[in-house]
Design a protein around this motif. Structure first.
Motif, PDB file in Angstrom:
ATOM      1  N   SER A 207       1.196  -1.119  -0.097  1.00  0.00           N
ATOM      2  CA  SER A 207      -0.226   0.191   0.091  1.00  0.00           C
ATOM      3  C   SER A 207       0.802   1.415   0.328  1.00  0.00           C
ATOM      4  N   HIS A 208       2.089   1.477   0.419  1.00  0.00           N
ATOM      5  CA  HIS A 208       2.466   2.430   0.998  1.00  0.00           C
ATOM      6  C   HIS A 208       3.196   3.051  -1.027  1.00  0.00           C
ATOM      7  N   ALA A 209       4.114   1.665  -1.172  1.00  0.00           N
ATOM      8  CA  ALA A 209       4.588   1.729  -2.172  1.00  0.00           C
ATOM      9  C   ALA A 209       3.603   2.309  -3.368  1.00  0.00           C
ATOM     10  N   CYS A 210       2.507   1.748  -3.750  1.00  0.00           N
ATOM     11  CA  CYS A 210       0.872   2.302  -4.176  1.00  0.00           C
ATOM     12  C   CYS A 210       0.535   3.892  -4.576  1.00  0.00           C
ATOM     13  N   GLN A 211       1.311   4.739  -2.935  1.00  0.00           N
ATOM     14  CA  GLN A 211       0.923   5.652  -2.494  1.00  0.00           C
ATOM     15  C   GLN A 211       2.225   6.633  -3.410  1.00  0.00           C
ATOM     16  N   LEU A 212       3.443   6.356  -2.848  1.00  0.00           N
ATOM     17  CA  LEU A 212       4.386   6.713  -3.217  1.00  0.00           C
ATOM     18  C   LEU A 212       4.175   6.810  -5.173  1.00  0.00           C
ATOM     19  N   HIS A 213       3.915   5.479  -5.630  1.00  0.00           N
ATOM     20  CA  HIS A 213       3.650   5.532  -7.638  1.00  0.00           C
ATOM     21  C   HIS A 213       5.532   4.531  -7.515  1.00  0.00           C
ATOM     22  N   ASN A 214       5.634   4.018  -5.991  1.00  0.00           N
ATOM     23  CA  ASN A 214       7.104   3.461  -6.727  1.00  0.00           C
ATOM     24  C   ASN A 214       6.262   1.703  -6.984  1.00  0.00           C
ATOM     25  N   SER A 215       7.512   0.976  -7.810  1.00  0.00           N
ATOM     26  CA  SER A 215       7.210  -0.262  -8.082  1.00  0.00           C
ATOM     27  C   SER A 215       7.898  -1.104  -7.743  1.00  0.00           C
TER      28      SER A 215
END
Length: 209
Positions: A146-154
């Protein structure tokens, strides 16, 4: 009731929603078996799998139906290639297919199949005793995604799942978890992948005792 042991393998069939392949052994009373292609003595239906087994199984399922019986050497192979039948087996009849077969690789790598993953079905108390560990680690995994998605990280899901598996094993066995940057974690990740690869390899002894 017939004794059954099953192993579940994914099979990609373009025109079918799901396909599951179960290895099982039948003993005791005779039962009505699914349709089966003609097999050759000793090798069974090995020759019908070809170089692309997933396509061969698709073609055979179209001819013999969503429930089909093959024989790989001395081992019966139950092929399920429809959504309805897969639900029936994995949910309604799940206890009859819950025990994994004792393969050569599992016996060699997992202490004679005495580990939790290959132990006979019925170790409910032992599984439930580690429930809080599974819930905590899965919650952490979801939080990371979820955190990676919020930061738009792969994200590399295979690495995250491997790390999840490492922590589950470590906490259950040693009451501690590996950190992502820990030296032991960097070593156990490749080791886990190697073990999984070896467990999935073909062993002649499993099919031709």
């Amino acid at each position: 009731m017939a004794e059954q042991q099953g192993i579940l393998l994914p099979c990609s069939l373009p025109l079918l929603l799901f396909s599951f392949v179960f290895l099982f052994r039948l003993r005791g009373c005779s039962i009505k078996l699914p349709p089966s292609p003609t097999r050759i003595l000793v090798i069974g239906n090995f020759h019908q799998l070809g170089t692309l087994p997933h396509r061969s199984l698709r073609a055979l399922s179209q001819k013999y139906g969503p429930l089909m019986l093959l024989h790989l050497g001395s081992v019966p192979l139950f092929v399920v290639s429809s959504l309805e039948m897969s639900i029936e087996i994995t949910k309604t009849q799940d206890t009859n297919f819950a025990t994994r077969p004792s393969t050569t690789a599992a016996k060699k790598l997992l202490y004679g199949c005495n580990d939790l993953g290959f132990a006979p079905y019925g170790n409910v108390k032992r599984v439930q005793s580690f429930r809080f560990i599974r819930e905590e680690e899965v919650a952490l995994l979801i939080k990371k995604i979820s955190h990676a998605c919020q930061l738009h990280n792969s994200i590399y899901l295979s690495e995250l799942l491997t790390f999840l598996s490492d922590n589950l094993i470590s906490r259950a066995a040693f009451s501690s978890k590996f950190e992502e940057e820990d030296e032991n974690s960097r070593r156990i990740g490749p080791l886990t992948r190697e073990v999984m690869s070896l467990l999935g390899m073909f062993s002649v002894q499993d099919f031709f005792p």
